[in-house]
Scaffold this motif. Structure first.
Motif, PDB file in Angstrom:
ATOM      1  N   UNK A 206      57.535  45.250  24.351  1.00 50.86           N
ATOM      2  CA  UNK A 206      58.109  43.939  24.655  1.00 50.86           C
ATOM      3  C   UNK A 206      58.577  43.273  23.368  1.00 50.86           C
ATOM      4  N   UNK A 207      59.538  42.366  23.509  1.00 49.41           N
ATOM      5  CA  UNK A 207      59.991  41.551  22.385  1.00 49.41           C
ATOM      6  C   UNK A 207      59.452  40.139  22.530  1.00 49.41           C
ATOM      7  N   UNK A 208      58.930  39.586  21.455  1.00 51.77           N
ATOM      8  CA  UNK A 208      58.287  38.266  21.536  1.00 51.77           C
ATOM      9  C   UNK A 208      59.247  37.170  21.972  1.00 51.77           C
ATOM     10  N   UNK A 209      60.552  37.357  21.717  1.00 52.09           N
ATOM     11  CA  UNK A 209      61.542  36.330  22.042  1.00 52.09           C
ATOM     12  C   UNK A 209      62.412  36.733  23.234  1.00 52.09           C
ATOM     13  N   UNK A 210      61.946  37.664  24.041  1.00 48.92           N
ATOM     14  CA  UNK A 210      62.746  38.182  25.155  1.00 48.92           C
ATOM     15  C   UNK A 210      62.875  37.137  26.256  1.00 48.92           C
ATOM     16  N   UNK A 211      64.110  36.713  26.529  1.00 51.91           N
ATOM     17  CA  UNK A 211      64.349  35.743  27.577  1.00 51.91           C
ATOM     18  C   UNK A 211      64.649  36.357  28.926  1.00 51.91           C
ATOM     19  N   UNK A 224      49.588  47.912  35.705  1.00 55.03           N
ATOM     20  CA  UNK A 224      49.574  48.664  36.953  1.00 55.03           C
ATOM     21  C   UNK A 224      49.253  50.139  36.725  1.00 55.03           C
ATOM     22  N   UNK A 225      49.459  50.628  35.502  1.00 53.04           N
ATOM     23  CA  UNK A 225      49.302  52.056  35.198  1.00 53.04           C
ATOM     24  C   UNK A 225      48.033  52.243  34.376  1.00 53.04           C
ATOM     25  N   UNK A 226      47.014  52.852  34.937  1.00 53.60           N
ATOM     26  CA  UNK A 226      45.748  53.016  34.204  1.00 53.60           C
ATOM     27  C   UNK A 226      45.939  53.768  32.889  1.00 53.60           C
ATOM     28  N   UNK A 227      45.301  53.258  31.831  1.00 58.77           N
ATOM     29  CA  UNK A 227      45.343  53.920  30.537  1.00 58.77           C
ATOM     30  C   UNK A 227      46.606  53.683  29.743  1.00 58.77           C
ATOM     31  N   UNK A 228      47.506  52.836  30.232  1.00 62.00           N
ATOM     32  CA  UNK A 228      48.762  52.594  29.525  1.00 62.00           C
ATOM     33  C   UNK A 228      48.521  51.804  28.243  1.00 62.00           C
ATOM     34  N   UNK A 229      49.504  51.872  27.349  1.00 68.49           N
ATOM     35  CA  UNK A 229      49.465  51.141  26.094  1.00 68.49           C
ATOM     36  C   UNK A 229      50.559  50.073  26.095  1.00 68.49           C
ATOM     37  N   UNK A 230      50.367  49.063  25.255  1.00 69.64           N
ATOM     38  CA  UNK A 230      51.328  47.967  25.182  1.00 69.64           C
ATOM     39  C   UNK A 230      51.535  47.589  23.723  1.00 69.64           C
ATOM     40  N   UNK A 231      52.799  47.371  23.357  1.00 74.95           N
ATOM     41  CA  UNK A 231      53.104  46.968  21.976  1.00 74.95           C
ATOM     42  C   UNK A 231      54.106  45.819  21.991  1.00 74.95           C
TER      43      UNK A 231
END
Length: 262
Positions: A206-211, A224-231
């Protein structure tokens, strides 16, 4: 650059890297073509088989009349990957490309071993919002939306640079009917239930400034997806691969290594 006739549409695609390389497929956002990924490609590990394409109604692909369904966009992609004999790719999709990634992973898990869902969600916006944008394009062309789209796509700092014109021009020069068709596909898509059934390695970016797809929306989808990562990429909007290509490439490379794709 090559063209593939799916039977319904002619897709412009490009393959870079060795034929026997680990396949990584990139699907870009609404209003962009495959050049969206140019900033990060030189920073990715050597030896990958990089596959990019223009979805229907975009770039150099043909533009069928009428509204499109997400199912047709997924089928287009499925047919292209079958044509290229792709199996177990890592699929990187941004915005509508991320919706295509979700739909394809649900339909054809044999094609995909891992997904990167960038600046996307299981559901983006609502019918009223998309109807308003479609109406604006029908009345005044994509140009009527271009300035507002730039504000959603890019952080303030980037919008002050000369490079903004490149991306504004790319958007404005897409086919109005292709933009409308794909906007209708997004409007009609709710993947919350099918995506919640996915069981494969997944990374959300994701982008911090994403509109367009704010970080909380991307994170909600990844949950929703078990074990997923997020950055989260800071100082970036809807297209962090353009604004922060070094960080984007680094995060993607780490994910590719983590799933044994490099």
């Amino acid at each position: 650059m090559k063209m593939f006739d799916t039977g319904d549409v002619r897709l412009h695609y490009r393959v870079d890297g060795p034929e026997d390389g680990a396949p990584v497929v990139f699907a870009n956002s609404l209003g962009t073509d495959m050049r969206l990924w140019d900033p990060i490609l030189p920073m990715l590990p050597e030896g990958l088989r990089i596959i990019r394409f223009d979805k229907r109604g975009h770039g150099l692909s043909s533009c069928p009349a009428g509204n499109y369904s997400m199912g047709s966009l997924v089928t287009d992609t499925e047919r292209l990957l079958d044509h290229l004999c792709v199996k177990e790719c890592v699929f990187v999709g941004l915005s509508i490309g991320g919706m295509i990634a979700q739909g394809l992973a649900v339909k054809r898990l044999d094609l995909i071993r891992a997904v990167v869902l960038s600046n996307t969600a299981a559901k983006i916006g609502n019918a009223e919002m998309w109807d308003e944008r479609i109406g604006a394009v029908r009345k005044g062309g994509i140009e009527a939306l271009a300035d507002a789209v730039m504000e959603r796509w890019f952080a303030t700092q980037f919008r002050a640079t000369p490079e903004l014109e490149l991306w504004r021009n790319m958007l404005a020069r897409q086919d109005d009917n292709g933009y409308i068709g794909c906007a209708a596909a997004i409007s009609g898509t709710d993947f919350y239930t099918p995506t919640s059934g996915l069981r494969l390695p997944a990374l959300g970016i994701a982008g911090s400034e994403d509109g367009s797809t704010p970080p909380d929306l991307v994170r909600e989808t990844m949950d929703l997806i078990p074990g997923s990562k997020f950055h989260l990429i800071r100082k970036a909007g809807h297209l962090p691969c353009v604004e922060q290509p070094e960080e984007y490439a680094h995060v993607l490379t780490d994910f590719l290594k983590g799933v044994g794709h490099v």
